[in-house]
Design a protein around this motif. Sequence first.
Motif, short mmCIF file in Angstrom:
data_model
loop_
_atom_site.label_atom_id
_atom_site.label_comp_id
_atom_site.label_asym_id
_atom_site.label_seq_id
_atom_site.Cartn_x
_atom_site.Cartn_y
_atom_site.Cartn_z
N GLN A 176 5.96 -1.51 10.93
CA GLN A 176 4.59 -1.82 10.54
C GLN A 176 4.28 -3.31 10.66
O GLN A 176 3.22 -3.70 11.17
CB GLN A 176 4.33 -1.37 9.10
CG GLN A 176 4.24 0.11 8.90
CD GLN A 176 4.05 0.49 7.44
OE1 GLN A 176 3.82 -0.36 6.58
NE2 GLN A 176 4.13 1.78 7.15
N LEU A 177 5.21 -4.14 10.20
CA LEU A 177 4.96 -5.58 10.22
C LEU A 177 5.04 -6.15 11.63
O LEU A 177 4.29 -7.08 11.97
CB LEU A 177 5.90 -6.31 9.27
CG LEU A 177 5.71 -6.00 7.79
CD1 LEU A 177 6.62 -6.86 6.94
CD2 LEU A 177 4.26 -6.18 7.37
N HIS A 178 5.93 -5.61 12.46
CA HIS A 178 5.97 -6.08 13.84
C HIS A 178 4.70 -5.68 14.59
O HIS A 178 4.20 -6.44 15.42
CB HIS A 178 7.22 -5.57 14.56
CG HIS A 178 8.42 -6.41 14.29
ND1 HIS A 178 9.27 -6.16 13.24
CD2 HIS A 178 8.90 -7.52 14.90
CE1 HIS A 178 10.22 -7.07 13.22
NE2 HIS A 178 10.01 -7.92 14.21
N LYS A 209 0.82 -1.21 0.00
CA LYS A 209 0.00 0.00 0.00
C LYS A 209 0.86 1.26 0.00
O LYS A 209 0.55 2.22 -0.68
CB LYS A 209 -0.93 0.01 1.21
CG LYS A 209 -2.02 -1.01 1.14
CD LYS A 209 -2.87 -1.01 2.38
CE LYS A 209 -3.87 -2.14 2.33
NZ LYS A 209 -4.56 -2.31 3.60
N THR A 210 1.94 1.25 0.78
CA THR A 210 2.75 2.47 0.91
C THR A 210 4.19 2.29 0.45
O THR A 210 4.88 3.28 0.28
CB THR A 210 2.77 2.94 2.38
OG1 THR A 210 3.34 1.91 3.19
CG2 THR A 210 1.38 3.28 2.86
N GLU A 211 4.65 1.05 0.29
CA GLU A 211 6.03 0.74 -0.07
C GLU A 211 7.03 1.51 0.79
O GLU A 211 7.84 2.30 0.29
CB GLU A 211 6.27 0.98 -1.56
CG GLU A 211 5.49 0.05 -2.44
CD GLU A 211 5.91 0.09 -3.89
OE1 GLU A 211 6.91 0.74 -4.24
OE2 GLU A 211 5.22 -0.56 -4.69
N PRO A 212 7.03 1.26 2.10
CA PRO A 212 7.93 1.96 3.01
C PRO A 212 9.37 1.45 2.91
O PRO A 212 9.62 0.40 2.33
CB PRO A 212 7.35 1.63 4.39
CG PRO A 212 6.75 0.28 4.20
CD PRO A 212 6.20 0.28 2.79
N ASN A 213 10.29 2.21 3.52
CA ASN A 213 11.67 1.72 3.57
C ASN A 213 11.75 0.59 4.60
O ASN A 213 10.78 0.30 5.30
CB ASN A 213 12.66 2.86 3.86
CG ASN A 213 12.51 3.45 5.24
OD1 ASN A 213 12.21 2.76 6.21
ND2 ASN A 213 12.72 4.75 5.35
N VAL A 214 12.91 -0.01 4.73
CA VAL A 214 13.07 -1.20 5.56
C VAL A 214 12.75 -0.94 7.03
O VAL A 214 12.13 -1.77 7.70
CB VAL A 214 14.47 -1.83 5.37
CG1 VAL A 214 15.56 -0.95 5.96
CG2 VAL A 214 14.53 -3.22 5.97
N ASN A 215 13.13 0.22 7.57
CA ASN A 215 12.86 0.51 8.98
C ASN A 215 11.37 0.71 9.24
O ASN A 215 10.83 0.19 10.23
CB ASN A 215 13.64 1.75 9.43
CG ASN A 215 15.13 1.52 9.44
OD1 ASN A 215 15.59 0.39 9.65
ND2 ASN A 215 15.89 2.56 9.18
#
Length: 180
Positions: free
Chosen positions: A99-101, A88-94
């Motif tokens: 978000q996933l945690h 949805k947002t294609e965030p950077n790795v951090n």
Amino acid sequence: MPAYHSVYNEDTTAKQIGNTSILPFKSQYRGVAPLPPNSEDYVDIITESILLFRANSLFRNFEIKGGADRLLIYLILFISDCIAKLSKTEPNVNEASKQLHTLAVDSFALPGEAGFPLNSLYAPAGSRMDGDYLRSYLTQARVETVNRLIPIFYSESQDKPSKWWMAFNKRKFMGKSLTV
């Protein structure tokens, strides 16, 4: 060609809650999961889910052959949720890691509870204690899955997730968009 099933369906020593197997896996996150055998070539259920994700998510039907298949399906659906969240947002790795945690530890429905997407395929926990154990186990499995997915999703760049993985957001599991 039939779908790929878990190699742990034949494990008669695995604890069952409802009709879902509680299988050992390697984890850096502390929790209730049983410890896996001390072997370098041991492939646990989380690795198996990641490896079979692409192949099994393309099948419309999946014959469940045991409790390990139910856990495999659950983790495949969770991986799909992770991909959907990132695409949805294609965030950077951090940002993705945060978000996933958060997704992994947020409250979620267990089999037998309202809101669980595949209640017809899963039996509810036999007692409240079993339900609490299953919730702790699945939370640990979700966190460990996220810990293994982040390096895979960001193998090409630290700024954007891999397009190959994010392409699966366009697909729907078993003809439906499901979340766990």
